[in-house]
Design a protein around this motif. Structure first.
Motif, PDB file in Angstrom:
ATOM      1  N   LEU A 110     -41.669 -35.953 -14.810  1.00 51.31           N
ATOM      2  CA  LEU A 110     -41.764 -36.888 -13.684  1.00 51.31           C
ATOM      3  C   LEU A 110     -40.509 -36.814 -12.825  1.00 51.31           C
ATOM      4  O   LEU A 110     -40.583 -36.852 -11.594  1.00 51.31           O
ATOM      5  CB  LEU A 110     -41.957 -38.311 -14.214  1.00 51.31           C
ATOM      6  N   SER A 111     -39.382 -36.677 -13.458  1.00 58.07           N
ATOM      7  CA  SER A 111     -38.124 -36.575 -12.699  1.00 58.07           C
ATOM      8  C   SER A 111     -38.111 -35.303 -11.861  1.00 58.07           C
ATOM      9  O   SER A 111     -37.715 -35.302 -10.695  1.00 58.07           O
ATOM     10  CB  SER A 111     -36.950 -36.597 -13.664  1.00 58.07           C
ATOM     11  N   SER A 112     -38.575 -34.199 -12.464  1.00 60.14           N
ATOM     12  CA  SER A 112     -38.569 -32.922 -11.744  1.00 60.14           C
ATOM     13  C   SER A 112     -39.516 -32.950 -10.547  1.00 60.14           C
ATOM     14  O   SER A 112     -39.144 -32.591  -9.430  1.00 60.14           O
ATOM     15  CB  SER A 112     -38.961 -31.789 -12.703  1.00 60.14           C
ATOM     16  N   ILE A 113     -40.752 -33.382 -10.791  1.00 57.90           N
ATOM     17  CA  ILE A 113     -41.727 -33.384  -9.689  1.00 57.90           C
ATOM     18  C   ILE A 113     -41.366 -34.423  -8.637  1.00 57.90           C
ATOM     19  O   ILE A 113     -41.613 -34.251  -7.438  1.00 57.90           O
ATOM     20  CB  ILE A 113     -43.149 -33.588 -10.247  1.00 57.90           C
ATOM     21  N   GLY A 114     -40.724 -35.515  -9.083  1.00 55.38           N
ATOM     22  CA  GLY A 114     -40.264 -36.504  -8.109  1.00 55.38           C
ATOM     23  C   GLY A 114     -39.181 -35.951  -7.224  1.00 55.38           C
ATOM     24  O   GLY A 114     -39.124 -36.224  -6.020  1.00 55.38           O
ATOM     25  N   THR A 115     -38.288 -35.159  -7.829  1.00 56.32           N
ATOM     26  CA  THR A 115     -37.234 -34.534  -7.037  1.00 56.32           C
ATOM     27  C   THR A 115     -37.838 -33.577  -6.013  1.00 56.32           C
ATOM     28  O   THR A 115     -37.424 -33.543  -4.832  1.00 56.32           O
ATOM     29  CB  THR A 115     -36.263 -33.791  -7.969  1.00 56.32           C
ATOM     30  N   GLN A 116     -38.802 -32.777  -6.454  1.00 57.63           N
ATOM     31  CA  GLN A 116     -39.467 -31.862  -5.504  1.00 57.63           C
ATOM     32  C   GLN A 116     -40.148 -32.635  -4.384  1.00 57.63           C
ATOM     33  O   GLN A 116     -40.071 -32.235  -3.207  1.00 57.63           O
ATOM     34  CB  GLN A 116     -40.501 -31.015  -6.256  1.00 57.63           C
TER      35      GLN A 116
END
Length: 954
Positions: free
Chosen positions: A628-634
């Motif tokens: 979730l953190s990764s896709i949120g950053t993207q």
């Protein structure tokens, strides 16, 4: 032996009181309380104080108020089953308002030793005397007369308080012993001391006077020789002064003979003293003129060189100044051109800047569109799905600990309910057992109270039987002692064998009857005590059972209460866990909140399996969180790029609308050309400023050189003028010195040389001594007469000295040393004689003083020996004891006369024939009964013994 409740007895308002009542009523307890309060004594002894406490009480308290020497006191004692006994004395301070007196504690009476000291000091009687004379214990009313006369003497001494006289006797006897020791030590010292006669003392005085006379004569001789030695020194000094004066007189005469020579030499010395300074000055000034002339020539040459250098420096200065002005004009022209270029570049700068900004934005747009193409096309949908699953995981994570607590507290609730049921059943059983034991305890207490009453009655009967038995036995013993006498001391009748046999048989029968009755009572008392002990043992066992049951009941009650508390706590914790669960999980546990305890036990969610599944579901939370953190950053980067592209597109469209592109490109070309021209001209300007700086430095150096040379030229010119002035001044000084010289020296001064000056100075040095001789010559005529007068005076002084002093000092010193040796010898003889005389005087005075001391100590010893006897047991103490006996007998006879109606009278036995060994005895009484006969009877054998005792006590 004590009352159960507090009792107060007041003996106020009358001098005589009577306490009456049956045996065991507590009459003796009152007197026991008094003796216990004062002395810690009672009929049972003085150790087991706790035996005095009533069986139905935990402690006892005794307070005894009394007055001694018009001061009221209160003695308090307490005894408790727990803790140590206490005692203390209080002084009763009367109240100003008429209320109860205020007790004030007396210091140091709260400890045993301090309390005993206060009682002995204030009451004045020890416990034996107190119980024998002041307060007779039950069954001991005859104790005062049954004891021996020696014991009665000790009791009477305490009554009349002979302790001060005993202390005085001890002090006097101690002083007598000290004086006796002093007498024994002084007598040997006096016997060992020598006796000095008057003849020995006079002979020693005569020897001392002779030695003193010899010493005085030698001392006078030493004084004379000492004076001669000083006069001899004066004689030698005068002889030396005469020789010195004669020598000085001869020197003056020789000086007068050289008068003409001294005057001629002094005239030459004065002439040289006048001309030498002037000649030396002229020589020095001539040398200075030569030196100054050389310096003037050197200064003229230097001034000419400096003038030439100054002209060259002025030329260099002018050339440098012209070059600086030319370069400054070129610099001014270049700065004008550069300012014009800068102004034109400032006008072109906005067009060029806008063009550069458009190109930059176009490049950024291309980069941003390339980055945007790398992101997934459905990125926003992926983010929404991941956020939904994360919310589910958060909800499960928050629910898991509360579900675990709910499961644990639900299990604890079941255990608490089981414990509460078990303890409730056990409590019902214990209550029934406890009630049964309490019924047994009440029955035993009733039986024990009844047995105590029976035991107390039997104890009183045993005491009365023992008293009767002791009385009969004492009568039997007294009869046996009196059986050999002609008259019976018990009844006053004549003793016959028949009377003695009957009386013995009667007394033996009474003894047997009393003993049988006493043994029977003791057996009954022992049986009652054994039964009482058995009941007491059973009661203790029942008490232990009750205590054990009560303890177990209390423990079970505590356990039941704790189980109820645990149940309530479990319900509270379950409600708390249920309320903190998310709604979806609350529905899984129960669709509604249970209203009672058992409602929670009917729920079964979550089971252990449910908790394990939930834990496994949460185990992937961290991976999903990272996703979730990764896709949120993207997603945030994607939104940022879209925003930047939109912003840059709007800016580019706005710039293209405002700025003509062709005009902006032409302005950029012109700007580049102008910047190149500006750089070239700035380079030229920098080179010109460098040259300007160098030329200015050269000009400054030229100016500095011109100024330095001008200053130097001026300085040398001034110095040259000064040197020429100095030459003129020297010429004038030489002319003045020549005029001051004598005429015969002026011509010589023009040609004189330095070596000639040195020769004249040497001559002057050689003639200096003649100046001193000239001065002495001036005073020589007066000095000759003075010295001749001195010599005459010295001779006169020598003639005045005695002939013994006008000789060598060594001879006088020899005689003086011999006289001093004799003086030392005679002084030692006189000192020895004086010491011998003083020693004899000291021995005589010491013996006289020792004799006086011995007489004084012997007299004081005799007085203290007499005082010790008078204050001793056989003196004043015995007299006071006998006076007290007579006073007691007189007072007792006054009372006895009234009680017996003149029939009986007390007398002291054998007072006139008392031996010294019987001085400690007292109250050795005998009774005269005028109805039975004129012969006296011993008090102990009198049938009216109790009445006599009360007479004596009163």
């Amino acid at each position: 032996m004590s009352y159960r409740e507090g009792q107060e007895l007041l003996f106020d308002g009358a001098p005589l009181w009577v306490l009456s009542g049956p045996n065991g009523a507590g009459k003796s307890t009152i007197f026991d309380a008094i003796t216990f309060a004062l002395y810690g004594l009672y009929r049972g002894g003085q150790k087991n104080y706790k035996d005095l406490i009533n069986h139905q009480a935990d402690a006892l308290n005794v307070e005894f108020d009394f007055i001694v020497d018009e001061v009221a006191y209160r003695v308090c004692r307490t005894v408790s089953h727990r803790g140590r006994p206490t005692r203390e004395v209080f002084r009763l301070i009367p109240s100003k308002t008429g209320g109860k007196p205020r007790p004030e504690p007396i210091a140091d009476t709260d400890n045993d030793s301090g309390f005993k000291n206060w009682v002995e000091r204030t009451i004045g009687l020890k416990e034996n005397a107190f119980t024998s004379c002041v307060l007779l214990l039950q069954g001991q009313s005859e104790k005062l007369l049954q004891v021996g006369s020696t014991e009665r003497g000790e009791i009477l001494k305490q009554l009349i308080d002979l302790s001060p006289y005993k202390r005085l006797h001890l002090l006097a006897d101690d002083r007598r012993k000290e004086l006796e020791i002093q007498v024994k030590s002084l007598k040997p010292r006096l016997d060992s001391m020598l006796t000095v006669s008057d003849a020995e003392l006079n002979a020693a005085a005569e020897a001392f006077n002779q030695a003193a006379a010899l010493l005085k004569s030698v001392d006078e001789k030493v004084e004379k020789l000492t004076v001669f030695r000083e006069q001899s020194k004066q004689w030698q000094q005068l002889k030396a002064q005469i020789n010195e004066a004669q020598k000085e007189l001869q020197e003056l005469n020789n000086l007068l003979a050289r008068t003409e020579e001294i005057e001629r030499k002094c005239s030459r010395l004065r002439e040289l003293g006048e001309v030498l300074p002037l000649l030396s000055s002229i020589i020095n000034q001539r040398q200075r003129i030569l030196v100054t002339e050389q310096q003037v020539q050197q200064l003229q040459h230097k001034c000419q060189q400096i003038q030439e250098n100054l002209e060259r420096a002025e030329s260099e200065k002018q050339n440098a100044s012209n070059q600086v002005q030319h370069i400054e004009k070129e610099i001014e022209q270049l700065e004008t051109n550069i300012n014009a270029l800068t102004s034109r570049l400032d006008k072109l700068a906005p067009f060029v800047a806008s063009l550069s900004q458009m190109e930059t934005i176009q490049i950024q747009l291309q980069d941003q569109q390339q980055k945007l193409a790398t992101f997934p096309s459905n990125l926003e949908q992926l983010v929404q799905q991941a956020q939904l699953r994360d919310n589910q995981l958060v909800e499960a994570a928050s629910a898991l600990p509360w579900l675990e607590q709910l499961t644990q507290w639900r299990s604890n609730l079941a255990d608490a309910l089981n414990r509460e049921k078990t303890t409730s059943n056990r409590l019902a059983y214990l209550e029934s057992q406890l009630k049964e034991c309490q019924n047994q305890q009440e029955k035993l207490n009733s039986d024990i109270a009844l047995e105590h009453k029976i035991e107390k009655n039997l104890s009183q009967e045993v005491t009365r039987a023992e008293t009767g038995y002791d009385t009969v036995c004492k009568q039997r013993k007294r009869f046996e002692k009196a059986a050999h006498k002609p008259t019976c001391e018990l009844c006053g009748q004549e003793i016959t064998p028949e009377h003695a046999h009957k009386e013995k048989a009667r007394l033996d029968a009474e003894i047997a009857t009393s003993q049988a009755n006493l043994n029977n009572l003791k057996n009954q008392h022992q049986q009652v005590q054994e039964h009482l002990n058995q009941l007491t043992t059973e009661l203790k066992f029942i008490d232990q059972q009750i205590s054990s049951l009560q303890l177990e009941r209390n423990q079970n009650g505590n356990q039941q209460n704790q189980a109820k508390i645990d149940t309530n706590n479990c319900v509270l914790q379950i409600n708390k866990a249920f309320n903190n669960l998310p709604a979806i999980y609350q529905a899984c546990v129960s669709p509604y909140l249970p209203s009672d305890v058992l409602g929670w036990l009917d729920t079964n969610y979550p089971t252990d399996t449910d908790l394990e599944e939930l834990s496994r579901y949460l185990s992937g939370r961290q991976a999903h969180t990272n996703y979730l953190s990764s896709i949120g950053t993207q997603f945030e980067e994607w939104k940022l790029l879209n925003a930047q592209i939109q912003f840059n597109s709007e800016r580019l469209a706005e710039l293209e609308k405002k700025l003509p592109l062709a005009q902006a490109q032409q302005a950029r070309v012109e700007q580049n050309n102008l910047q190149q021209d500006k750089v070239q001209q700035q380079s030229q300007l920098k080179e010109l400023k460098t040259q300007q700086h160098q030329l200015k430095n050269q000009l400054n150096k030229a100016i500095e050189s011109v100024n330095n040379l001008s200053d130097e030229l001026q300085s040398f010119q001034l110095e040259l003028s000064n040197k020429r002035g100095i030459q003129g001044e020297i010429q004038r000084s030489i002319a003045s010195d020549l005029e001051n010289l004598p005429q015969q020296w002026q011509e010589k001064a023009n040609t004189i040389q330095s070596f000639e000056i040195e020769q004249l100075e040497t001559e002057q040095q050689e003639l200096v001594e003649y100046e001193f001789l000239s001065n002495r010559l001036n005073i020589a005529n007066g000095s000759v007469a003075f010295i001749q007068q001195q010599i005459s005076n010295f001779n006169t002084q020598i003639e005045q000295l005695p002939s013994e002093a006008r000789r060598s000092i060594e001879v006088i010193e020899l005689e003086l040393n011999s006289a001093k040796t004799l003086k030392i010898e005679f002084d030692a003889n006189r000192s020895n004689a004086e010491k011998n005389f003083n020693e004899l005087v000291r021995q005589r005075e010491q013996r006289s003083q020792l004799e006086q001391d011995l007489q004084k100590v012997e007299r004081e010893h005799r007085l203290y020996d007499l005082l010790s006897v008078l204050l001793g047991k056989k003196g004043l103490q015995l007299q006071l004891l006998r006076n007290a006996e007579r006073a007691i007998v007189e007072l007792a006879n006054e009372i006895l006369d009234g009680l017996s109606r003149g029939r009986m009278r007390l007398e002291l036995r054998g007072e006139a024939e008392e031996s010294p060994s019987e001085s400690d005895k007292a109250l050795d009484l005998q009774v005269y009964d005028y109805e039975t006969g004129q012969r006296p009877t011993a008090v102990a054998m009198t049938s009216s013994l109790t009445g006599l005792i009360w007479c004596i006590r009163i």
